[in-house]
Design a protein around this motif. Structure first.
Motif, PDB file in Angstrom:
ATOM      1  N   GLU A  38       0.830  -1.213   0.000  1.00 14.33           N
ATOM      2  CA  GLU A  38       0.000   0.000   0.000  1.00 14.33           C
ATOM      3  C   GLU A  38       0.863   1.262   0.000  1.00 14.33           C
ATOM      4  O   GLU A  38       0.462   2.296  -0.542  1.00 14.33           O
ATOM      5  CB  GLU A  38      -0.936  -0.005   1.215  1.00 14.33           C
ATOM      6  N   LEU A  52      -0.510   9.068   7.374  1.00 18.41           N
ATOM      7  CA  LEU A  52      -1.300   7.840   7.497  1.00 18.41           C
ATOM      8  C   LEU A  52      -0.740   6.891   8.548  1.00 18.41           C
ATOM      9  O   LEU A  52      -1.486   6.364   9.375  1.00 18.41           O
ATOM     10  CB  LEU A  52      -1.365   7.126   6.155  1.00 18.41           C
ATOM     11  N   PHE A  53       0.563   6.669   8.519  1.00 17.02           N
ATOM     12  CA  PHE A  53       1.137   5.724   9.497  1.00 17.02           C
ATOM     13  C   PHE A  53       0.947   6.257  10.923  1.00 17.02           C
ATOM     14  O   PHE A  53       0.613   5.512  11.836  1.00 17.02           O
ATOM     15  CB  PHE A  53       2.626   5.473   9.223  1.00 17.02           C
ATOM     16  N   MET A  56      -2.701   5.944  11.839  1.00 12.52           N
ATOM     17  CA  MET A  56      -3.034   4.529  12.094  1.00 12.52           C
ATOM     18  C   MET A  56      -2.551   4.123  13.492  1.00 12.52           C
ATOM     19  O   MET A  56      -3.249   3.446  14.236  1.00 12.52           O
ATOM     20  CB  MET A  56      -2.373   3.621  11.047  1.00 12.52           C
ATOM     21  N   PRO A 106     -13.133  -1.152   0.318  1.00 11.13           N
ATOM     22  CA  PRO A 106     -12.022  -0.211   0.152  1.00 11.13           C
ATOM     23  C   PRO A 106     -12.394   0.891  -0.831  1.00 11.13           C
ATOM     24  O   PRO A 106     -13.347   0.752  -1.597  1.00 11.13           O
ATOM     25  CB  PRO A 106     -10.910  -1.089  -0.421  1.00 11.13           C
ATOM     26  N   TYR A 401      -6.790   9.452  -2.909  1.00  8.18           N
ATOM     27  CA  TYR A 401      -7.151   8.033  -3.049  1.00  8.18           C
ATOM     28  C   TYR A 401      -7.845   7.971  -4.391  1.00  8.18           C
ATOM     29  O   TYR A 401      -8.495   8.943  -4.796  1.00  8.18           O
ATOM     30  CB  TYR A 401      -8.103   7.583  -1.919  1.00  8.18           C
TER      31      TYR A 401
END
Ligand code: FAD
Ligand code: DLZ
Ligand code: SF4
Length: 514
Positions: A38, A52-53, A56, A106, A401
């Motif tokens: 990803e 994002l990391f 998350m 998704p 996205y």
């Protein structure tokens, strides 16, 4: 039924999702995984990876605090499996009690296709749940689209306003009009200074992630320095609240304005958080509408802002799923030019383009008009390859996205779908950019010159485009006035437009300085 493995993707960081709310806190396992597949299917901007990391990791902590069983896979775990499928497989191997897999649908076609193979590959049932964060389900959009010959956002938006009773008064649009664009879209006078954007110091988790991204993704696009984005829901709510208080009142008026070295202006900067789940469209729209009811923001701004989310955002998502997989290969103008090097370096004498690409490189952000009327306009007029432009837009922005990027690129800026999304190509000469920005004052080209070496390239490229695509566009009623002006042009001027454009495009193709 047995215990379940519930996979939460990096853009599904929303506590209210059914996949989380319906989980059995004793037995089910929630899996979040940082995986190479990803992180590299396009080489995302470094700041998008940090965002994002880190989001998350913070979200996993919230889930644990709420009492869920969470399995979190760090990118640099020694036995990281590299892909979502392999992480799911490994989790099933490690937990014999897990009998089935659940995931929320998704946002990208490639991943949905791949998930359809998972039951076979895993030998386990895989249930794909709807994503209820959108106002319109994919079925709703299909139903709406089925009933019409051509799809237009404006009509979809009106239906949404009525269906969800947003900005409606006794069955009529608030204030008597659906759309307040006539009071919006002003140039921003030099004495107006927008408030500073909301910024956060990176905490220990974010600092860890910054180190990781520097170590493993150094060859990705973008500058990583001065990361200041929200990475938790609380912080994202603060961004939203400060927008509503400080920027929303002027949002409409200056929605289309651009200013040298200032990408943030009166925009909300919430797409990062809406798209990864830290904010939901419903709460954003409710807050904006309440600000209008409370007399804290005028209707033109509130309607303009809500239209972006209830209208455009919902519309492009429905349009994406309605038009895939063909949308990604559409190429109405048969555009073939390779993406020039300047899209990566930002080196060009065209100040507008330089500014927009530098903003993108620094912040993984540029506002809508920078994307549409500068970078997009340039890509269309220079006939850049749609696939290469799509790839660029998907990797450079932290809010990108494919469900939202592709319709905007293939449909809105490139008209590659031949007009399914937009009613006419968004093309403009330098005078539009000059009207809406201060870029031209600091440019190596002259915006008032129409031809010649130092003329603004948008001026002749615009007419070259009209000249070249006459046959494909002549039946478009919205192009009538443009063609009328073109017909009045002298042959000598047309010849100069053609030769100036050819010289410019030749240099562009050779990556020479422009
Ligand atoms: P604001 O100007 O404050 O607008 C509020 C919200 O409205 C945004 O946060 C966003 O959620 C929504 N919105 C506004 N315009 C659009 C639109 N055209 N499509 C969908 N949602 C919209 N937006 C993305 O979220 N991801 C993308 O990958 C993306 N790619 C784009 C590519 C191109 C070529 C163009 C022209 C537009 C693209 N947009 C994309 C739409 C828009 O540019 C961004 O949503 C916006 O700039 C985000 O900044 P903001 O949150 O400050 O937005
Ligand atoms: C964008 C992204 C990135 C960079 N990394 C991850 C990841 O490591 N793990 C994950 O679950 N999701 C990630 N994402 C978001 C996914 O790419 C996204 O869910 C799909 O593109 C569908 O929208
Ligand atoms: Fe852009 Fe043309 Fe203005 Fe230069 S003169 S900033 S190239 S619009």
């Amino acid at each position: 039924m047995g215990a379940s493995l519930r996979l939460i993707l990096g853009d599904q960081l929303t506590l209210s999702l059914p996949i989380i709310q319906q989980a059995d806190k004793q037995n089910d396992v929630l899996l979040l995984a940082e995986v190479n597949e990803e992180a590299t299917y396009v080489k995302h901007h470094k700041k998008k990876l940090v965002l994002l990391f880190s989001a998350m990791r913070h979200f996993a902590q919230t889930l644990k605090d709420e009492g869920y069983v969470v399995r979190y896979r760090y990118f640099d775990d020694e036995d990281n499996q590299g892909s979502l499928l392999n992480e799911v497989k490994k989790t099933l191997q490690d937990n014999a009690s897990l009998r089935r897999v659940l995931v929320t649908e998704p946002g990208e076609y490639r991943l949905l296709k791949s998930m359809h193979q998972w039951p076979q590959q895993l030998g386990t049932s895989v249930e794909i749940l709807d994503d209820p964060r959108f106002y319109a389900s994919l079925e709703d959009f299909k139903e709406w689209a089925k009933a019409r010959k051509s799809l237009r956002m404006e009509f979809f938006y009106r239906e949404m306003r009525k269906k969800h009773q947003i900005l409606m008064e006794q069955g009529e649009p608030a204030g008597g009009k659906w759309n307040y664009d006539a009071s919006n879209r002003k140039a921003m006078p030099a004495h107006i200074y927008p408030p500073e954007p909301t910024k956060f110091e990176p905490d220990a988790i974010t600092q860890e992630v910054i180190k990781l991204v520097k170590k493993y993704f150094d060859d990705h696009f973008g500058n990583i320095g001065s990361f200041h984005y929200a990475v938790t829901r609380e912080q994202a709510l603060q961004v939203l609240n400060e927008f509503i208080e400080q920027r929303l009142p002027d949002f409409g008026k200056y929605q289309d304005a651009m200013r040298h070295n200032m990408p943030w202006l009166f925009h909300s900067h919430i797409s990062f958080y809406l798209n990864c789940g830290l904010l939901t469209p419903r709460e954003v729209i409710q807050q904006a509408e309440s600000a209008w009811h409370a007399g804290e923001a005028p209707l033109n701004s509130v309607e303009g802002f809500i239209r972006q989310i209830l209208g455009w955002r919902e519309y492009v998502r429905g349009f994406y799923w309605h038009s895939m997989p063909t949308l990604q290969n559409d190429n109405f103008f048969n555009a073939k030019r390779d993406l020039p090097e300047l899209f990566w370096s930002g080196h060009t004498n065209m100040n507008c383009l330089r500014q927009c690409i530098q903003d993108t490189k620094n912040h993984a952000y540029a506002h809508h008009i920078q994307r549409l009327m500068v970078i997009g306009n340039f890509s269309l007029l220079c006939e850049l390859s749609p696939r290469q432009v799509q790839n660029w837009f998907l990797l450079v922005y932290a809010d990108a996205y494919e469900w939202v990027e592709l319709p905007n690129v293939a449909g809105m800026i490139l008209y590659a779908d031949g007009g399914n999304l937009a009613s006419k190509p968004y093309i403009a000469s330098g005078s539009y950019i000059n009207k809406m920005s201060d870029y031209c004052k600091n440019c190596g080209y002259s915006v008032t010159k129409k031809t010649g070496e130092d003329a603004c390239p948008f001026n002749y490229l615009y007419w070259r485009f009209v000249d070249s695509h006459h046959d494909k566009l002549k039946h478009n009623p919205r192009m009538g006035l443009v063609f009328k002006s073109f017909e009045k042009m002298s042959q000598q001027k047309i010849d100069t437009v053609r030769s100036d454009s050819a010289a410019f495009l030749d240099k562009l193709s050779k990556n020479e300085e422009i």
